[in-house]
Design a protein around this motif. Sequence first.
Motif, short mmCIF file in Angstrom:
data_model
loop_
_atom_site.label_atom_id
_atom_site.label_comp_id
_atom_site.label_asym_id
_atom_site.label_seq_id
_atom_site.Cartn_x
_atom_site.Cartn_y
_atom_site.Cartn_z
N TYR A 58 0.47 -1.65 0.01
CA TYR A 58 -0.05 -0.03 -0.71
C TYR A 58 0.54 1.17 0.43
O TYR A 58 0.32 1.87 -0.35
CB TYR A 58 -1.18 -0.32 1.48
CG TYR A 58 -1.80 -1.01 1.01
CD1 TYR A 58 -2.99 -0.87 0.34
CD2 TYR A 58 -1.84 -2.48 1.44
CE1 TYR A 58 -4.10 -1.75 -0.19
CE2 TYR A 58 -2.97 -3.16 1.13
CZ TYR A 58 -4.50 -2.64 0.52
OH TYR A 58 -5.23 -3.40 0.29
N GLU A 59 2.17 1.66 0.35
CA GLU A 59 3.30 2.28 0.04
C GLU A 59 3.76 1.92 -0.78
O GLU A 59 4.45 3.63 -1.19
CB GLU A 59 4.05 2.25 1.76
CG GLU A 59 2.91 2.45 2.91
CD GLU A 59 2.12 4.10 2.56
OE1 GLU A 59 2.73 4.95 2.35
OE2 GLU A 59 0.74 3.93 3.27
N ASP A 60 3.80 2.10 -1.70
CA ASP A 60 5.07 1.75 -3.12
C ASP A 60 3.86 1.91 -4.00
O ASP A 60 2.44 1.89 -4.01
CB ASP A 60 5.63 0.42 -3.18
CG ASP A 60 6.69 0.26 -1.89
OD1 ASP A 60 6.83 0.30 -1.83
OD2 ASP A 60 6.39 -1.36 -2.15
N GLY A 61 4.29 2.65 -5.29
CA GLY A 61 3.47 2.86 -6.06
C GLY A 61 3.88 3.36 -7.31
O GLY A 61 4.94 3.70 -7.50
N ARG A 62 3.43 4.38 -7.82
CA ARG A 62 3.98 5.44 -9.89
C ARG A 62 3.61 7.02 -9.66
O ARG A 62 2.69 7.20 -8.77
CB ARG A 62 3.55 4.56 -11.01
CG ARG A 62 3.88 5.07 -12.01
CD ARG A 62 3.00 4.98 -12.87
NE ARG A 62 3.74 4.86 -14.24
CZ ARG A 62 3.11 6.23 -15.31
NH1 ARG A 62 2.16 6.87 -14.94
NH2 ARG A 62 3.84 6.25 -16.38
N ILE A 63 5.56 7.31 -10.29
CA ILE A 63 5.28 8.09 -10.08
C ILE A 63 5.47 8.94 -12.01
O ILE A 63 6.00 7.89 -12.33
CB ILE A 63 6.17 9.03 -9.45
CG1 ILE A 63 6.23 10.98 -9.61
CG2 ILE A 63 7.30 9.22 -10.18
CD1 ILE A 63 6.39 11.49 -8.17
N ASN A 64 4.65 9.51 -12.24
CA ASN A 64 4.53 9.86 -14.02
C ASN A 64 5.66 9.86 -14.35
O ASN A 64 6.67 11.68 -13.43
CB ASN A 64 3.75 11.01 -14.71
CG ASN A 64 3.59 11.19 -15.71
OD1 ASN A 64 4.38 10.73 -16.42
ND2 ASN A 64 2.64 10.85 -15.89
N PRO A 65 7.11 9.62 -14.97
CA PRO A 65 8.12 10.85 -14.90
C PRO A 65 8.10 11.64 -15.31
O PRO A 65 9.26 12.84 -15.37
CB PRO A 65 9.10 9.05 -15.58
CG PRO A 65 8.45 8.22 -15.39
CD PRO A 65 7.35 8.11 -15.25
N ARG A 66 7.87 11.53 -16.50
CA ARG A 66 7.44 13.36 -17.72
C ARG A 66 7.09 14.04 -16.60
O ARG A 66 7.61 15.57 -17.19
CB ARG A 66 6.73 12.99 -19.07
CG ARG A 66 7.56 12.12 -20.21
CD ARG A 66 8.00 12.33 -20.84
NE ARG A 66 8.86 11.41 -21.09
CZ ARG A 66 8.32 11.18 -22.23
NH1 ARG A 66 7.42 11.90 -23.13
NH2 ARG A 66 8.42 10.04 -23.12
N LEU A 67 5.86 14.10 -15.57
CA LEU A 67 5.98 14.92 -15.32
C LEU A 67 6.63 15.41 -13.95
O LEU A 67 6.51 16.71 -13.20
CB LEU A 67 4.28 14.48 -14.47
CG LEU A 67 2.85 15.67 -14.30
CD1 LEU A 67 3.15 16.98 -15.06
CD2 LEU A 67 1.92 15.11 -13.15
N LEU A 68 7.43 14.59 -13.29
CA LEU A 68 7.92 14.85 -12.47
C LEU A 68 9.16 15.83 -13.16
O LEU A 68 9.77 16.61 -12.24
CB LEU A 68 8.63 13.25 -11.42
CG LEU A 68 10.15 13.54 -10.80
CD1 LEU A 68 9.58 14.09 -9.50
CD2 LEU A 68 10.53 11.84 -10.61
N LEU A 69 9.88 14.96 -13.89
CA LEU A 69 11.08 15.81 -14.12
C LEU A 69 10.82 16.92 -15.04
O LEU A 69 11.43 18.35 -14.66
CB LEU A 69 11.73 15.13 -15.76
CG LEU A 69 12.45 13.96 -15.88
CD1 LEU A 69 12.18 12.95 -17.17
CD2 LEU A 69 13.51 13.99 -15.15
N ASP A 70 9.17 17.40 -15.62
CA ASP A 70 9.39 19.09 -15.85
C ASP A 70 8.49 19.78 -14.83
O ASP A 70 9.05 20.66 -14.72
CB ASP A 70 8.22 18.99 -16.80
CG ASP A 70 7.97 17.95 -17.64
OD1 ASP A 70 9.19 17.99 -18.47
OD2 ASP A 70 7.01 17.89 -19.04
N THR A 71 8.52 19.14 -14.03
CA THR A 71 8.50 19.56 -12.36
C THR A 71 9.59 20.35 -11.98
O THR A 71 9.72 21.31 -11.16
CB THR A 71 7.16 18.79 -11.55
OG1 THR A 71 6.26 18.81 -12.36
CG2 THR A 71 6.95 19.67 -9.90
N ILE A 72 11.04 19.50 -12.12
CA ILE A 72 11.79 19.67 -11.10
C ILE A 72 12.20 20.64 -12.08
O ILE A 72 12.76 21.51 -10.84
CB ILE A 72 12.87 18.07 -11.27
CG1 ILE A 72 12.04 17.55 -10.24
CG2 ILE A 72 14.21 19.02 -10.78
CD1 ILE A 72 12.84 15.97 -10.32
#
Length: 359
Positions: free
Chosen positions: A151-165
Amino acid sequence: MSCSKENLNKVRILIVGSGIIGKFNALELSKQGFKVTIVDNEESKNSSNAALGILMGHIYQKRHGRSWELRKVSINLWPKWINYLRHLNSKLQIEKPLLQLTRSRIKFEKLKQFAGKNLKEKFEIIEKNSPKLKKIHEIFESNDFQGLISYEDGRINPRLLLDTIDLSLKKNHVNFVKGRVIKIEKKQKKWIGTLENEKELIGDIIILCNSLNSLELLKEFKHKIKLKPILGQAIEILYDDDQIDFLSLPKNFNIDGKNFIPLTNNKIILGSTDENSLIPEEAKINQLTEFLDNNPKWMNKKNIIRKWFGIRSRPDGEPSPILKTLDKGLIICSGFYKNGILLAPGSADWISKEIKKHL
Ligand SMILES: Cc1cc2nc3c(=O)[nH]c(=O)nc-3n(C[C@H](O)[C@H](O)[C@H](O)COP(=O)(O)OP(=O)(O)OC[C@H]3O[C@@H](n4cnc5c(N)ncnc54)[C@H](O)[C@@H]3O)c2cc1C
């Protein structure tokens, strides 16, 4: 040197490579007040852009050693970073939970033992007849899967992450330079990175986050670092059928090592391969579409509408990743063969502590 923000702003950090590792380092260091420059020649084709974004932290079974320590730090840091980055993009989130499924009775027994030994983790064992597997069994035309929900693992959208960084780096006045570093050298206690157009970038500290290519820059130095390429392919499948709605499946799940990410009711992502090569092999796609004994009709090569790949670097002769000081002011942060997205916050934390030793 005192580590006040004012003093740190006088320290110039040059980061080579702007994949997730370079960007996360830039994020951490610019937030602390360092004067950061990040240089990259072709970031759109890097492995970070190819990643699926699965964050397999808690579910990792080897609970000792350096890799686990790095994971633990990352697991703890992720929620803080998400909070921080969500101020710039409220859509950024970790989609939980993660299901790890298998058809193998032996693997399932191991998963049960693992969950039994880690009772503090938010895990749930799911047997073949669990209602939570009903949709998966229907869509995969099988009754064989069982496994574990984390329940504590999952997925982050990598493109969204890179753009937000990127947004955050701009806000923190990080200097982006487009170019390929072809040589690094130390002159009068400063590190110089020379670009193809002969322009020179100067840093008091240089961090090599350029994956496989860090070897080229270290050719002149006597460091015994060996990296080999591991290519990963992923595919997107389109299947139009009133009976099948991929969105009725869990958001992220893994069956015997293959990750599935439903995108819409008729599209699903599937990845990835591990190939000892620099060129994607068409035949290896079969490893994704034909790994089950009885393939459901939609999991067919003819339904592939998109495929892509990324090249990761794997250390040869030492564990992954390579986080090392090679000389005063020269640090390498490479060899993120798998799980680079997951491990990025932990590595940036290591880098920020290591850098203080160089001041
Ligand atoms: C198909 C696939 C699926 C994956 N799925 C996941 C997943 O679900 N979860 C997860 O955690 N990880 C996943 N990964 C692994 C993850 O993508 C990598 O571990 C991570 O992206 C490595 O990041 P990096 O910054 O080290 O390398 P990269 O992203 O490859 O970045 C290196 C950068 O250095 C730049 N560069 C190289 N040489 C130079 C130079 N001389 N000068 C300037 N710049 C240079 C390149 O242009 C590049 O942008 C996946 C990888 C692939 C391929």
